[in-house]
Design a protein around this motif. Structure first.
Motif: not given
Ligand SMILES: NC(=O)C1=CN([C@@H]2O[C@H](COP(=O)(O)OP(=O)(O)OC[C@H]3O[C@@H](n4cnc5c(N)ncnc54)[C@H](O)[C@@H]3O)[C@@H](O)[C@H]2O)C=CC1
Ligand SMILES: C[N+](C)(C)CC(=O)CC(=O)[O-]
Length: 484
Positions: A167-193
């Motif tokens: 299921k390709p999801v086209r991302i309109a504007r490029e950003i670092d780490a796209h979308i999924g990893d932005r969300l995952l990183e936020a959860v991961w960072r919090e879990a590490l704390w």
């Protein structure tokens, strides 16, 4: 369509498996001395997962064509998936090598978790064909792929990826780490704390996810779930009630705990205590079996990833070789999935009836009693069934049904199905009486001449004697046998 994969690690291996299982040959280059073993093990797990997931006949798998050099792998490729380690200078070198050897029209999808297309394209000869195609692990099961980098090339890439069940999801504007990893990183960072501060162990955090909101996310995501959490007033009420808490703030999102030796030891130690009794390959199989179960539940509900699975199965059916002509009719096949297996380790009893019922549906379509016909308010109802269970069937087996018409009159017809294993062993038989009905009035009515003629044509092929068990009921238990 010629596919090449550069890099066959965790993600490259998953891509290779998805393409191979979808029927494509894949030319692979990875200099790792054990690349063939690693990719082979990922492919074995992926094959196992697909055999459990899909009920439709799977395509004939493609082959892995191991290439001694990158140039050899990409020489005549139409689509190239790059999955080398996440270092920009390495990705630049690999892209330059691909451009030097691949056809000018070949698309280059990068698995990068974080780099933007504009970064990957620096110094490229044909930048417009270089895209981010960021998947999620395991690539052979999870369909989503973030496609970043616009234009015609992205459109073509989406078509190629959708054709292998993604299921390709086209991302309109490029950003670092796209979308999924932005969300995952936020959860991961919090879990590490939380681990760092001694609030929770890795296992406690995982339990809160897997017994709680992780289950919601698999089927509705974040926003739809929160809409419901707003009660009857929906999203506006939810934002009004919980939005202010975002400013308190509860989280430490922009700070990163120091991943020093002590913290690494603590996390690795807790992770060993939590999961160390399983090898990574075993954990992959446990994860895959659970994902397959979730996918199948969502398929039954025609929701989310279940719709992707169903569409993929429709594609497999459409590509399946036409059933052999001849008699008995062979017009239905089914693959036994993991979810069909019971506590005895083999196909549970009601799935036999499902296979027989699906074979009856295939027969109805064969004689013209299809969806268009039913739309006129006529159909066939099964009024009697006799099943004989003759042999055990295990997950992954492909079953073929042989169908005979044992008799018919103006309103009724009698079918006999034999369910066969690949080696021809009969694992069950089913005998069924069907009535032709007016569905509005709920009563049996004579069939129109077109259906009767179709039945006559089938009956003309049925010259063999009826099986001995045809028409028989369950054997009575005689008193002598019962007391023996
Ligand atoms: N591991 C994950 O969960 C995910 C990783 N990704 C991305 O996928 C890419 C690959 O990551 P992983 O598969 O995790 O790494 P990995 O370390 O498991 O695999 C990388 C592979 O590339 C091979 N390699 C190194 N140099 C090479 C060269 N010159 N030519 C061909 N192959 C070469 C290595 O031998 C290795 O097999 C990265 O860009 C990463 O950000 C994307 C989604 C998820
Ligand atoms: C850890 N990671 C950033 C490489 C993860 C991903 O990119 C996606 C995933 O599968 O979680």
């Amino acid at each position: 369509m010629k596919i090449a994969a550069i890099g066959g690690g965790v993600i490259g291996g998953g891509w290779i498996a998805r393409f191979i299982l979808s029927g494509h040959d894949v030319a692979v280059h990875d200099p790792h001395p054990e690349a063939q073993r690693i990719v082979g093990e990922v492919l074995a797990n992926a094959t196992r997962a697909w055999e459990k997931l899909f009920q439709a006949p799977l395509p004939r798998p493609g082959r892995i064509l191991w290439a001694g050099s990158l140039a050899e792998a990409v020489r005549d490729a139409d689509y190239i998936q790059e999955s080398v380690p996440e270092r920009l200078e390495l990705k630049h070198r690999i892209i330059a090598e691909i451009e030097a050897a691949a056809p000018g029209t070949a698309l280059i999808g990068s698995s990068t978790s974080g780099f933007k297309p504009s970064e990957l394209r620096q110094g490229a000869r044909h930048p417009a064909r270089i895209l981010v195609a960021h998947p999620f692990n395991p690539v052979y099961l999870l369909p989503v792929v973030e496609v970043v980098g616009g234009g015609e090339a992205a459109g073509r890439a989406c078509e190629i990826l959708a054709a292998v069940g993604m299921k390709p999801v086209r991302i309109a504007r490029e950003i670092d780490a796209h979308i999924g990893d932005r969300l995952l990183e936020a959860v991961w960072r919090e879990a590490l704390w939380l681990v760092h501060d001694g609030i929770a162990t890795t296992e406690e955090i995982d339990d809160i996810i897997r017994f709680g909101f992780g289950l919601r996310w698999a089927q509705m995501g974040l926003f739809e779930t929160y809409r419901i959490a707003g009660g009857e007033a929906g999203m506006r009420h939810f934002l009004g009630q919980f939005g202010p808490a975002l400013k308190w703030p509860w989280t430490k999102l922009m700070e990163v705990p120091d991943l020093d030796e002590a913290l690494i030891d603590r996390i690795a130690g807790q992770s060993d205590a939590q999961s160390g009794r399983h090898s990574i390959r075993e954990l992959e199989r446990i994860r895959d079996d659970n994902l397959v179960g979730i996918f199948q539940a969502l398929k039954a509900n025609d929701w989310g990833v279940g719709q992707t699975v169903r569409a993929q199965e429709d594609g497999f059916y459409a590509r399946a070789p036409t059933p052999a002509t001849g008699y008995p009719l062979r017009i239905h096949q089914a693959r036994v999935t993991g979810g069909w297996v019971d506590y005895n380790g083999h196909m549970t009893e009601f799935r036999y009836l499902q296979v027989l019922g699906d074979a009856t549906d295939a027969f109805l379509i064969h004689i013209g009693l299809d969806a268009d016909y039913r739309a006129q308010g006529r159909s066939a109802y099964t009024v009697e069934t006799h099943i004989r269970h003759l042999a055990e069937v295990r997950a992954g087996e492909l079953l073929t049904v042989e169908t005979r018409l044992l008799g018919h009159d103006a309103k009724r017809f009698r079918l006999h199905h034999a369910i066969l294993r690949k080696d021809g062993t009969e694992v069950a038989t089913g005998e069924h009486m069907l009535l032709h009905v007016d569905t509005g009035e709920g009563r049996a009515i004579p069939m129109p001449s077109a259906l009767l003629e179709a039945l006559d044509r089938v009956a003309a092929q049925d010259g063999a004697p009826h099986p001995d068990h045809a028409g028989a009921g369950i054997r009575p238990i005689r008193q002598k046998e019962a007391t023996a």
